[in-house]
Design a protein around this motif. Structure first.
Motif, PDB file in Angstrom:
ATOM      1  N   GLY A  41       0.789  -1.220   0.000  1.00 18.82           N
ATOM      2  CA  GLY A  41       0.000   0.000   0.000  1.00 18.82           C
ATOM      3  C   GLY A  41       0.825   1.276   0.000  1.00 18.82           C
ATOM      4  N   TRP A  42       2.139   1.136   0.024  1.00 16.21           N
ATOM      5  CA  TRP A  42       3.014   2.324   0.037  1.00 16.21           C
ATOM      6  C   TRP A  42       3.138   2.874  -1.378  1.00 16.21           C
ATOM      7  CZ3 TRP A  42       5.037   5.934   2.946  1.00 16.21           C
ATOM      8  CH2 TRP A  42       6.165   6.633   2.531  1.00 16.21           C
ATOM      9  N   ASN A  43       2.679   4.104  -1.563  1.00 17.90           N
ATOM     10  CA  ASN A  43       2.717   4.743  -2.869  1.00 17.90           C
ATOM     11  C   ASN A  43       3.364   6.114  -2.721  1.00 17.90           C
ATOM     12  OD1 ASN A  43       2.067   6.289  -5.232  1.00 17.90           O
ATOM     13  ND2 ASN A  43       0.452   4.802  -5.711  1.00 17.90           N
ATOM     14  N   SER A 103      13.723   6.043 -13.088  1.00 18.25           N
ATOM     15  CA  SER A 103      12.379   5.504 -13.247  1.00 18.25           C
ATOM     16  C   SER A 103      11.442   6.516 -13.887  1.00 18.25           C
ATOM     17  CB  SER A 103      11.811   5.100 -11.887  1.00 18.25           C
ATOM     18  OG  SER A 103      11.579   6.255 -11.096  1.00 18.25           O
ATOM     19  N   LYS A 104      10.338   6.002 -14.361  1.00 23.72           N
ATOM     20  CA  LYS A 104       9.314   6.861 -14.961  1.00 23.72           C
ATOM     21  C   LYS A 104       8.785   7.851 -13.923  1.00 23.72           C
ATOM     22  CE  LYS A 104       4.848   6.605 -17.334  1.00 23.72           C
ATOM     23  NZ  LYS A 104       3.784   5.694 -17.830  1.00 23.72           N
ATOM     24  N   ASP A 105       8.621   7.368 -12.677  1.00 23.63           N
ATOM     25  CA  ASP A 105       8.132   8.258 -11.618  1.00 23.63           C
ATOM     26  C   ASP A 105       9.070   9.428 -11.404  1.00 23.63           C
ATOM     27  OD1 ASP A 105       5.831   6.931 -11.142  1.00 23.63           O
ATOM     28  OD2 ASP A 105       6.544   5.816  -9.390  1.00 23.63           O
ATOM     29  N   ALA A 106      10.383   9.151 -11.396  1.00 20.68           N
ATOM     30  CA  ALA A 106      11.361  10.212 -11.155  1.00 20.68           C
ATOM     31  C   ALA A 106      11.341  11.238 -12.271  1.00 20.68           C
ATOM     32  CB  ALA A 106      12.757   9.618 -11.006  1.00 20.68           C
ATOM     33  N   LYS A 107      11.103  10.775 -13.485  1.00 18.95           N
ATOM     34  CA  LYS A 107      11.119  11.690 -14.634  1.00 18.95           C
ATOM     35  C   LYS A 107       9.817  12.465 -14.768  1.00 18.95           C
ATOM     36  CE  LYS A 107      14.441   8.937 -17.261  1.00 18.95           C
ATOM     37  NZ  LYS A 107      14.665   8.136 -18.486  1.00 18.95           N
ATOM     38  N   ASN A 108       8.728  11.849 -14.295  1.00 17.73           N
ATOM     39  CA  ASN A 108       7.436  12.460 -14.561  1.00 17.73           C
ATOM     40  C   ASN A 108       6.671  12.868 -13.305  1.00 17.73           C
ATOM     41  OD1 ASN A 108       7.801  11.963 -17.355  1.00 17.73           O
ATOM     42  ND2 ASN A 108       7.073   9.857 -17.073  1.00 17.73           N
ATOM     43  N   ALA A 109       7.315  12.733 -12.131  1.00 18.96           N
ATOM     44  CA  ALA A 109       6.603  13.040 -10.890  1.00 18.96           C
ATOM     45  C   ALA A 109       6.157  14.495 -10.876  1.00 18.96           C
ATOM     46  CB  ALA A 109       7.508  12.769  -9.687  1.00 18.96           C
ATOM     47  N   GLN A 147       6.832  14.087   8.177  1.00 19.57           N
ATOM     48  CA  GLN A 147       8.134  14.375   7.560  1.00 19.57           C
ATOM     49  C   GLN A 147       8.802  13.104   7.061  1.00 19.57           C
ATOM     50  OE1 GLN A 147      10.782  16.609  10.026  1.00 19.57           O
ATOM     51  NE2 GLN A 147       9.943  18.548   9.335  1.00 19.57           N
ATOM     52  N   TRP A 148       8.840  12.101   7.913  1.00 15.65           N
ATOM     53  CA  TRP A 148       9.500  10.860   7.497  1.00 15.65           C
ATOM     54  C   TRP A 148       8.799  10.235   6.291  1.00 15.65           C
ATOM     55  CZ3 TRP A 148      14.110   9.061   8.022  1.00 15.65           C
ATOM     56  CH2 TRP A 148      14.881   9.404   9.125  1.00 15.65           C
ATOM     57  N   ALA A 149       7.487  10.316   6.263  1.00 13.42           N
ATOM     58  CA  ALA A 149       6.762   9.767   5.117  1.00 13.42           C
ATOM     59  C   ALA A 149       7.164  10.466   3.832  1.00 13.42           C
ATOM     60  CB  ALA A 149       5.254   9.907   5.341  1.00 13.42           C
ATOM     61  N   ARG A 150       7.220  11.771   3.864  1.00 16.18           N
ATOM     62  CA  ARG A 150       7.553  12.529   2.653  1.00 16.18           C
ATOM     63  C   ARG A 150       9.031  12.388   2.304  1.00 16.18           C
ATOM     64  NH1 ARG A 150       2.830  15.393   1.658  1.00 16.18           N
ATOM     65  NH2 ARG A 150       1.565  15.717   3.536  1.00 16.18           N
ATOM     66  N   TRP A 151       9.897  12.325   3.317  1.00  7.87           N
ATOM     67  CA  TRP A 151      11.327  12.113   3.050  1.00  7.87           C
ATOM     68  C   TRP A 151      11.542  10.779   2.338  1.00  7.87           C
ATOM     69  CZ3 TRP A 151      13.906  13.385   8.450  1.00  7.87           C
ATOM     70  CH2 TRP A 151      13.734  14.742   8.734  1.00  7.87           C
ATOM     71  N   VAL A 152      10.972   9.718   2.925  1.00  7.87           N
ATOM     72  CA  VAL A 152      11.160   8.382   2.349  1.00  7.87           C
ATOM     73  C   VAL A 152      10.595   8.332   0.940  1.00  7.87           C
ATOM     74  CG1 VAL A 152      10.533   5.951   2.560  1.00  7.87           C
ATOM     75  CG2 VAL A 152      11.260   7.211   4.592  1.00  7.87           C
ATOM     76  N   ALA A 153       9.414   8.895   0.754  1.00 10.43           N
ATOM     77  CA  ALA A 153       8.794   8.894  -0.565  1.00 10.43           C
ATOM     78  C   ALA A 153       9.648   9.655  -1.577  1.00 10.43           C
ATOM     79  CB  ALA A 153       7.399   9.506  -0.490  1.00 10.43           C
ATOM     80  N   TRP A 154      10.166  10.795  -1.183  1.00 10.30           N
ATOM     81  CA  TRP A 154      10.986  11.629  -2.078  1.00 10.30           C
ATOM     82  C   TRP A 154      12.226  10.880  -2.548  1.00 10.30           C
ATOM     83  CZ3 TRP A 154       9.493  16.155  -4.137  1.00 10.30           C
ATOM     84  CH2 TRP A 154      10.451  16.965  -4.753  1.00 10.30           C
ATOM     85  N   PHE A 155      12.913  10.277  -1.596  1.00 12.53           N
ATOM     86  CA  PHE A 155      14.140   9.559  -1.965  1.00 12.53           C
ATOM     87  C   PHE A 155      13.840   8.232  -2.660  1.00 12.53           C
ATOM     88  CE2 PHE A 155      17.630  11.564   0.937  1.00 12.53           C
ATOM     89  CZ  PHE A 155      17.461  12.763   0.249  1.00 12.53           C
ATOM     90  N   THR A 213      -2.941  16.266   3.795  1.00 10.51           N
ATOM     91  CA  THR A 213      -3.228  15.917   5.178  1.00 10.51           C
ATOM     92  C   THR A 213      -2.024  15.153   5.710  1.00 10.51           C
ATOM     93  OG1 THR A 213      -4.319  13.890   4.429  1.00 10.51           O
ATOM     94  CG2 THR A 213      -5.720  15.808   4.856  1.00 10.51           C
ATOM     95  N   TYR A 214      -1.957  14.965   7.030  1.00  4.47           N
ATOM     96  CA  TYR A 214      -0.829  14.253   7.619  1.00  4.47           C
ATOM     97  C   TYR A 214      -0.796  12.817   7.110  1.00  4.47           C
ATOM     98  CZ  TYR A 214      -0.210  18.136  10.882  1.00  4.47           C
ATOM     99  OH  TYR A 214       0.019  19.372  11.425  1.00  4.47           O
ATOM    100  N   VAL A 215       0.393  12.355   6.775  1.00  3.08           N
ATOM    101  CA  VAL A 215       0.585  11.002   6.273  1.00  3.08           C
ATOM    102  C   VAL A 215       1.589  10.282   7.173  1.00  3.08           C
ATOM    103  CG1 VAL A 215      -0.029  11.478   3.886  1.00  3.08           C
ATOM    104  CG2 VAL A 215       2.306  11.902   4.646  1.00  3.08           C
ATOM    105  N   LYS A 216       1.702   8.979   6.974  1.00  2.00           N
ATOM    106  CA  LYS A 216       2.585   8.169   7.800  1.00  2.00           C
ATOM    107  C   LYS A 216       3.627   7.464   6.941  1.00  2.00           C
ATOM    108  CE  LYS A 216      -0.607   7.303  11.613  1.00  2.00           C
ATOM    109  NZ  LYS A 216      -1.272   6.250  12.440  1.00  2.00           N
ATOM    110  N   PRO A 217       4.809   7.222   7.505  1.00  2.00           N
ATOM    111  CA  PRO A 217       5.888   6.553   6.773  1.00  2.00           C
ATOM    112  C   PRO A 217       5.717   5.050   6.818  1.00  2.00           C
ATOM    113  CG  PRO A 217       6.649   7.090   8.957  1.00  2.00           C
ATOM    114  CD  PRO A 217       5.234   7.617   8.861  1.00  2.00           C
ATOM    115  N   PRO A 218       6.614   4.287   6.194  1.00  2.00           N
ATOM    116  CA  PRO A 218       6.577   2.832   6.322  1.00  2.00           C
ATOM    117  C   PRO A 218       6.532   2.401   7.786  1.00  2.00           C
ATOM    118  CG  PRO A 218       8.129   3.461   4.625  1.00  2.00           C
ATOM    119  CD  PRO A 218       7.682   4.732   5.271  1.00  2.00           C
ATOM    120  N   GLU A 219       5.942   1.265   8.027  1.00  2.00           N
ATOM    121  CA  GLU A 219       5.658   0.812   9.386  1.00  2.00           C
ATOM    122  C   GLU A 219       6.893   0.774  10.281  1.00  2.00           C
ATOM    123  OE1 GLU A 219       3.914  -3.201  11.585  1.00  2.00           O
ATOM    124  OE2 GLU A 219       3.700  -2.937   9.420  1.00  2.00           O
ATOM    125  N   ILE A 220       8.028   0.318   9.744  1.00  2.00           N
ATOM    126  CA  ILE A 220       9.222   0.201  10.579  1.00  2.00           C
ATOM    127  C   ILE A 220       9.695   1.575  11.044  1.00  2.00           C
ATOM    128  CG2 ILE A 220      10.826   0.253   8.599  1.00  2.00           C
ATOM    129  CD1 ILE A 220      12.582  -1.727  10.124  1.00  2.00           C
TER     130      ILE A 220
END
Length: 904
Positions: free
Chosen positions: A41-43, A895-901, A878-886, A52-59
């Motif tokens: 479910g991690w996208n 990747s296509k996501d990196a080129k077209n995000a 913050q951690w959710a957005r940091w992890v997603a960004w990297f 809205t506030y989001v959450k990072p990976p479970e660990i």
């Protein structure tokens, strides 16, 4: 602008090295940790787009929110029978931070509860008593729905007072230690804005606090329509060079509001009867220090005029001595409004001197209540002879560093310890001891018959019955008294206090330590003296030149100051980190020792100093094993150009397989140095035996996401004193290039997949790195300043102004190089950032510049937060957005996501 509460809503060599950096790159299968970081479910794209506030990976969420409530013995009762522990609530909620509040000249106010906002946003959720002999714990009853703060032992150790911070008021509760039951003793709420604590009298029968005044009028209200313009002006020849302070007063209405929330009633409250005796009339009280008998009060008042140019901390104050009826007996210190840089002409200090702007330090200084008798004690030096050059700048703080020595050839100036008795007139002071030169601190023995004196580099004892005889204790040693005033909480110096100062390589082997103190009969600190009345204890830390092989050793020496005999009572084991937390008796026969290692969680032990035996008292747990058990390496880097050496700390996932090249993250915070020796001196305090400290924002959490985490601790910016930044950009490029080269050469790093990040000055340096080097696929920069023309009167360790070092300021401003940004930049900024020089406008304008240049960037701004988010919701977001960004831009840069995000 309205007076309503603040409310925000979320809204060439280097080039060659880069070109060959990926040559011969071998990409192997990722280790298990790296494979498991993508949870179901991690996208990343959806995470980044959420408003809205989001959450990072479970660990990551588990590590960030883990309860960090280890048992520690740090707040002993006067008789050392128990230790008090305030139970942490963990990360605060956004609900607490979002409670409406005012910021007035840097003073943060929860106006509904009439207290400092910090008492609302942070506090304990309970109190626990710990038995140092068995480790047993017992809960103290505290009221439901209240955060606990300022917990303080009564002088006899039978009671504990504390503030209970409810939603709409703050009250004082007192708990009975025997039963654990608590009773509210205040009927009128406290005005806990400037004085967010209370004080016990020495007999434990009363407490002193600042209450809301009777018949308090309604809060001032801003007129519905402005009555005039905002006016600011300057005068020719009046130089006022200030940093960019946040939340300065805006107008007369905010001045009135400040008065309203700082006008309080000083009161003496009977703990059993709960009766209140008012001391004087309501006043603008900023600090109170009551005498042990509760009959006299040192009261600091805020004075006018106020200013729109500087925070409230720069406003004028007057310290007065009041009697029990509020009558002013003496004026101790008066400080005028300070509107400009140090040395400005409007800085004034009158009365007893010893403070900022005084022409000499011949006034009363280090004033404190007598810890072993009635009245006050203080230090005072001779007036300089007529025609003598300059004076010795006073400190005005107990235990402060010595001022300058007299000029060569000048006659020595006597310094004295005085006792000042009631009614505190000019003729009520008598000399207790006289020294031939500057005294930096002087403390009594528990019986008041011996004085321990720091005079220059000397620490010695004198019997007041024969002050002509000195008993030397140790050269270069100090007295471990961090502050004065108050008979609540842990006694100053408990648990070891200060450590021995380090001045040269030889001092690493002979650190003198600090003389230990304890609570005296009046609740004030006195020197810890054994039952033989001649043995004292020095605690310190022994450092070693090669800190990478030899960790610092905590030690305790007992010294017979009459004979000069010194015996090492305790020294930490070199294979683990050991330190004495607190002795359990005046003879130091038993003590609490804290022990840890890189693989052993810190735990407390009861140590019998004579027998050398120990009993384990705690069973603390590792709340972040995925990070604490990660693989750690340290690499020494040498710059070929100047042979300058610095270290890189490298963290790999705990299941890392040798030979695997991982995507990497540099997380850093550059530091300015003038010499290699300065850098080495700083690093020598590193304790290689410490257990990894994993906080909610620790960079090493990145290792759980399959990255090699690269931390060039104190990455050096080196240059002559006062001009270290002249080659900041070149130094930064070179150091980062060498850092990446070293980690790549070690076989850990995939040089084609590297990100960089940092907070505050680290954020500023991150954006500089991305605009001046081509190494980084993405970056994270938080609460930074990117345009140095907005901080024209110095920043960080740069002390020149923009007009004195214009080229340096411009070269260091990544805003001016926004068109050269390489990689995708995520910025975050706290909307209520109060840090000097990091106004949120910097990030807003940087984002605007990057959008205008067609760069890939994103900006997230966090409501209610200050310089570095502190709430559970913001940290997880913050951690959710940091992890997603990297995930998008570093792990999979092609990747296509990196080129077209498309990131808003």
């Amino acid at each position: 602008m309205t007076p309503s509460p603040i409310r925000f809503f979320p809204p060439g060599r280097l080039a060659v090295r880069f070109a060959i950096g990926a040559a011969g790159l071998v990409v192997m299968a990722l280790p298990l940790a790296a494979q498991n970081v993508v949870q179901q479910g991690w996208n990343p794209k959806e995470v980044l787009a959420k408003e809205t506030y989001v959450k990072p990976p479970e660990i990551v969420e588990r590590i960030v929110t883990a309860p960090r409530n280890s048992v520690a013995f740090t707040n002993p009762s006067p008789d050392k029978r128990y230790f008090l522990k305030t139970e942490s609530e963990g990360l605060a909620s956004i609900d607490a931070f979002g409670k409406p509040h005012y910021r007035l000249g840097g003073v943060e106010i929860d106006f509904k509860a009439n207290r400092a906002r910090a008492l609302t946003t942070r506090g304990g959720i309970g109190l626990t008593l710990l038995d140092p002999n068995t480790g047993a714990a017992r809960t103290i009853e505290t009221p439901k729905g209240a955060l606990v703060s300022a917990a303080a032992w009564s002088p006899d150790g039978k009671s504990i007072g504390y503030l209970a911070n409810f939603d709409a008021a703050t009250h004082i509760f007192v708990a009975d230690v025997a039963s654990g039951k608590s009773v509210q003793i205040t009927k009128t709420p406290l005005l806990a804005v400037r004085v967010p604590s209370f004080d016990w009298t020495a007999d434990g029968k009363n407490v002193i606090a600042v209450l809301l005044p009777d018949n308090r009028p309604a809060e001032p209200k801003r007129p519905p329509v402005e009555t005039g313009p905002i006016v600011r002006s300057s005068e020719a020849g009046k130089v006022l060079q200030n940093r960019n302070y946040a939340s300065l007063l805006r107008d007369q209405f905010e001045k009135d509001l400040l008065d309203y929330y700082t006008m309080g009633q000083l009161a003496l409250i009977d703990v059993k009867a709960k009766t209140v005796k008012k001391i004087g009339s309501p006043a603008l009280i900023t600090n109170v220090d009551a005498s042990p008998d509760g009959q006299y009060f040192r009261v600091t008042l805020q004075t006018k005029p106020y200013s729109y140019l500087v925070p409230v901390s720069n406003f004028g104050t007057v310290e007065q001595l009041w009697d029990a009826n509020g009558k002013v007996l003496a004026e101790i210190t008066k400080r005028g409004l300070v509107e400009g840089s140090p040395g400005a002409a409007d800085t004034t200090v009158q009365a007893y001197g010893g403070g900022r702007g005084a022409q000499s330090d011949t006034g009363k200084r280090n004033l404190a209540w007598n810890p072993v008798g009635a009245g006050l004690v203080y230090l005072q030096g001779d007036v300089a002879p007529a025609g003598a050059a300059g004076g010795r700048g006073g400190r005005g703080a107990r235990g402060g560093a010595a001022g300058g020595a007299p000029a060569a050839g000048a006659a020595p100036r006597k310094d004295r310890v005085y006792q000042w008795s009631a009614p505190f007139g000019a003729s009520d002071a008598k000399v207790l001891y006289e020294a031939n030169s500057r005294i930096t601190s002087a403390e009594f023995s528990p019986d008041g018959k011996t004085l321990f004196v720091n005079e220059g580099a000397d620490l010695y004892a004198v019997r007041l019955s024969d002050p002509s005889k000195h008993y030397e204790i140790a050269k270069g040693a100090t007295i471990a008294v961090a502050g004065r005033g108050g008979r609540g909480g842990a006694p100053n110096g408990a648990g070891g206090g200060g450590r021995g100062a380090v001045q040269s390589d030889s001092a690493f082997f002979n650190a003198p330590g600090a003389l230990q103190t304890r609570r005296g009969p009046n609740g004030q600190p006195v020197v810890l003296v054994a039952s033989d009345n001649k043995t004292v204890f020095l605690e310190g830390t022994k450092y070693f030149p090669d800190w990478t092989k030899s960790a610092p050793h905590n030690f305790v020496d007992k010294v017979d100051f009459e004979t000069g005999q010194k015996t090492r009572l305790f020294e930490g084991n070199g294979s683990v980190a050991e330190s004495v937390v607190a002795p359990l008796d005046d003879d130091y026969t038993k003590a609490i020792v804290l022990r840890e290692s890189p693989t052993m969680v810190p735990d407390s032990y009861l140590r019998d100093m004579k027998a050398g035996t120990e009993t384990k008292l705690t069973k603390n747990v590792d709340f972040a094993p995925d990070v604490s058990q990660a693989i750690r390496k340290r690499i020494l880097v040498t710059r070929p150009r100047d042979d300058y050496k610095f270290y890189i700390d490298v963290t790999l996932p705990k299941d890392y397989r040798e030979g695997t090249r991982l995507p990497g993250i540099i997380w850093f915070y550059p530091t300015e140095f003038s010499t290699q020796a300065e850098y080495d001196q700083r690093r020598r305090t590193t304790n290689i035996n410490a257990f990894p400290n994993v906080g909610p924002r620790s960079a090493e959490i990145w290792a759980t996401q399959g990255y090699v985490v690269i931390q060039p601790v104190d990455i050096p910016i080196v240059g002559p004193t006062g001009r270290m930044n002249d080659h900041y950009v070149d130094e930064l490029r070179e150091d980062l290039d060498l850092t990446l080269e070293a980690v790549e050469k070690a076989g850990y790093l995939d040089r084609n997949r590297v990100g960089i990040g940092g907070h505050s000055y680290g954020a500023f340096s991150t954006v500089n790195a991305m605009t001046h080097t081509p190494y980084f696929k993405a970056g994270i920069a938080g609460d930074g300043m990117y345009n140095r023309t907005l901080t024209p009167f110095n920043f960080q360790n740069e002390r020149r102004t923009l007009w004195e070092a214009k080229d340096t300021y411009l070269d260091m401003s990544p805003f001016l190089s926004a068109d050269r940004l390489s990689g995708a930049l995520l910025m975050y900024h706290s909307l209520e950032d109060q840090n000097v020089g990091t106004d949120p406008i910097s990030s807003i304008r940087m984002m605007q510049a990057l959008q205008g240049q067609g760069k890939t960037a994103s900006l997230y701004m966090y409501p209610y937060e200050d310089h570095g988010p502190a709430t559970r919701e913001s940290d997880l977001d913050q951690w959710a957005r940091w992890v997603a960004w990297f995930d998008i831009y570093v792990k999979n840069p092609q990747s296509k996501d990196a080129k077209n995000a498309l990131v808003p």
